[in-house]
Scaffold this active site. Structure first.
Site, PDB file in Angstrom:
ATOM      1  N   TYR A 172     -27.900  57.387  32.751  1.00  0.00           N
ATOM      2  CA  TYR A 172     -27.142  57.715  31.551  1.00  0.00           C
ATOM      3  C   TYR A 172     -27.761  59.189  30.761  1.00  0.00           C
ATOM      4  CZ  TYR A 172     -29.846  54.223  29.518  1.00  0.00           C
ATOM      5  OH  TYR A 172     -30.932  53.380  29.023  1.00  0.00           O
ATOM      6  N   LYS A 173     -29.110  59.351  31.253  1.00  0.00           N
ATOM      7  CA  LYS A 173     -29.816  60.404  30.530  1.00  0.00           C
ATOM      8  C   LYS A 173     -29.585  61.819  31.116  1.00  0.00           C
ATOM      9  CE  LYS A 173     -33.139  57.280  28.628  1.00  0.00           C
ATOM     10  NZ  LYS A 173     -34.151  56.187  28.839  1.00  0.00           N
ATOM     11  N   ARG A 185     -36.611  64.484  18.145  1.00  0.00           N
ATOM     12  CA  ARG A 185     -36.566  64.759  19.527  1.00  0.00           C
ATOM     13  C   ARG A 185     -35.616  65.965  19.947  1.00  0.00           C
ATOM     14  NH1 ARG A 185     -36.488  59.861  23.398  1.00  0.00           N
ATOM     15  NH2 ARG A 185     -34.259  59.671  22.432  1.00  0.00           N
ATOM     16  N   PHE A 235     -42.166  53.055  27.140  1.00  0.00           N
ATOM     17  CA  PHE A 235     -40.853  52.596  26.441  1.00  0.00           C
ATOM     18  C   PHE A 235     -40.903  51.013  26.236  1.00  0.00           C
ATOM     19  CE2 PHE A 235     -36.293  51.442  26.078  1.00  0.00           C
ATOM     20  CZ  PHE A 235     -35.967  52.761  25.198  1.00  0.00           C
ATOM     21  N   ASP A 237     -41.750  54.398  36.357  1.00  0.00           N
ATOM     22  CA  ASP A 237     -40.234  54.569  35.787  1.00  0.00           C
ATOM     23  C   ASP A 237     -39.981  56.050  35.405  1.00  0.00           C
ATOM     24  OD1 ASP A 237     -38.085  54.570  34.054  1.00  0.00           O
ATOM     25  OD2 ASP A 237     -38.798  52.788  32.920  1.00  0.00           O
TER      26      ASP A 237
HETATM   27  C1  LIG Z   1     -33.998  54.811  28.376  1.00  0.00           C
HETATM   28  C2  LIG Z   1     -35.044  53.872  29.017  1.00  0.00           C
HETATM   29  C3  LIG Z   1     -34.911  52.420  29.120  1.00  0.00           C
HETATM   30  C4  LIG Z   1     -33.604  51.598  28.689  1.00  0.00           C
HETATM   31  O1  LIG Z   1     -33.429  50.594  29.419  1.00  0.00           O
HETATM   32  P1  LIG Z   1     -31.883  50.216  29.498  1.00  0.00           P
HETATM   33  O2  LIG Z   1     -32.195  48.825  30.155  1.00  0.00           O
HETATM   34  O3  LIG Z   1     -31.057  51.150  30.343  1.00  0.00           O
HETATM   35  O4  LIG Z   1     -31.416  49.887  28.127  1.00  0.00           O
HETATM   36  C5  LIG Z   1     -36.105  51.757  29.492  1.00  0.00           C
HETATM   37  N1  LIG Z   1     -37.350  52.457  29.928  1.00  0.00           N
HETATM   38  C6  LIG Z   1     -37.515  53.503  29.711  1.00  0.00           C
HETATM   39  C7  LIG Z   1     -38.769  54.270  30.107  1.00  0.00           C
HETATM   40  C8  LIG Z   1     -36.393  54.516  29.202  1.00  0.00           C
HETATM   41  O5  LIG Z   1     -36.769  55.885  28.995  1.00  0.00           O
END
Ligand SMILES: *Cc1c(COP(=O)(O)O)cnc(C)c1O
Length: 397
Positions: free
Chosen positions: A209-210, A356, A113, A184
């Protein structure tokens, strides 16, 4: 045997919506709004500052951390909550680099990400010690773990395709060359079976939040392996990670626990909502949840491929290599997704061409998948996405 799935009665799903985006923002759990209202009016409104003690606010980050730990095979006390995932990525990486001062390489992959990579780039700039970030293709990661690597930082499930790394073999390889491992779990927590204790990684981070349904901006979490936590040097040495925050010492002394990875004042409203959301997991067997996720995803792939030859599967076909989402590549994916959403099937789009669909067995069943496939078929066969109103891009895709 766990409780029967799905548990739709635990959620507020709007009438006429089939929600295939729980991988991005989980749905509202029943009871969450009431809890938030109670925290605002009774605790904040009436108890005011006394609520930090009397309403248990100060203990909330740890209580919620323990509930998340139970879903990830981690022991009590090993997870701290707060901030956002990007912050937790930074903290884990900074701490990992301190553990291997003689090495200057951070290994990630080009499927990670973007924020994880951006945070690594920012940290490299701050340290100004010649660190290098390597991002090979995900399939080349294992070979790229060489003995000059200080930290391996990977996201288990790829946010675009759902492709899944094997946590055990990669962690073993990292440790074999003396590197520190950071996972992660943003798209893993509440979606796939994770056994942090068995995996033996030093750090894990994720958001709530996911698949954990904590609501927009819900606090992130960080796991530190219990045997190393006392030696971890926090880069963001905030007062709530201090051993005695209210001693008001002039010098930082880290808490003798994962709590040292906390930074500032905890987001009580979000934590209370998350605590409510985590109640949904009571009695859920993660092995059964995973089996349900695979069944829903496999059915979706089968139905969509049979009905929509225009779409190309962008996720691994083999369920054991896939998280809890299915992606299809389509040249007009953005417009097609807007059209599908307009008809009540909510998924999302990631540039350049990925549609997705997330599968959340807590609130989806076989009939939802069949109905979604039917709507996607109509949109593609009749090319309903060609309507100009579906071509305009919104800020959030
Ligand atoms: C959703 C996601 C994020 C988002 O990070 P935030 O700081 O919560 O906005 C970061 N890394 C990964 C791998 C994600 O899936």
């Amino acid at each position: 045997m766990g409780v029967a799935l799905p548990r739709k009665e635990f959620f507020e799903i709007p009438e006429g919506v089939i929600y295939l985006d729980g991988n991005s923002l989980g749905v509202l759990p029943r009871g969450a709004a009431e809890r938030a209202g109670q925290v605002i009016t009774q605790e904040w409104g009436n108890q005011l500052i006394r609520a930090w003690n009397d309403a248990g606010w100060m203990a909330l980050p740890q209580i919620v951390g323990d509930s998340i730990a139970a879903l990830l095979g981690a022991p009590k006390g090993s997870i701290a909550t707060g901030d956002t995932l990007s912050i937790k990525v930074y903290q884990a990486l900074a701490a990992a680099l301190k553990m291997r001062p003689e090495r200057k390489v951070i290994l990630s992959d080009n499927g990670n990400f973007p924020s994880d990579l951006y945070m690594a780039q920012g940290l490299i700039g701050t340290l100004a010690q010649g660190y290098e970030l390597r991002t090979p293709a995900p399939e080349d990661v294992l070979e790229a773990i060489t003995d000059d690597v200080a930290a391996v930082m990977l996201t288990q499930v790829d946010y675009r395709t759902g492709r899944m790394h094997d946590m055990d073999s990669i962690t073993r390889r990292a440790h074999a060359v003396g590197a520190v491992m950071i996972w992660d779990l943003a798209h893993s927590a509440g979606a796939v079976e994770v056994d942090l204790a068995a995996c033996n990684a030093e750090f894990a981070v994720g958001c709530s939040y996911k698949y954990l349904n904590g609501g927009p901006g819900a606090p992130a979490f960080i796991y530190v392996r219990p045997d190393i936590v006392d030696g971890i040097e926090p880069a963001l040495s905030g007062w709530l990670g201090h051993e005695a925050p209210f001693a008001m010492d002039l010098d930082y002394r880290p808490a003798m626990a994962t709590e040292r990875m906390r930074v500032g004042t905890p987001p009580i409203l979000q934590l209370a909502v998350l605590q409510e959301a985590l109640k949904v997991w009571d009695g859920v067997d993660m092995c059964e949840l995973r089996a349900a996720s695979v069944a829903l995803s496999d059915l979706f792939i089968q139905e969509v491929e049979a009905r929509c030859p225009q779409l190309r599967l962008a996720s691994p076909r083999n369920a054991s290599e896939r998280g809890s989402q299915v992606s299809f590549a389509f040249e007009h994916g953005y417009a097609a997704m807007q059209t599908i959403i307009d008809r009540g099937v909510i998924g999302d789009f990631r540039a350049p061409n990925v549609m997705r669909f997330g599968f959340t067995p807590l609130y989806l069943d076989h009939d939802d998948v069949m109905a979604a496939a039917q709507i996607i078929q109509e949109v593609l066969t009749e090319e309903l996405w060609r309507d100009p109103k579906y071509q305009v891009r919104a800020a959030v895709t």
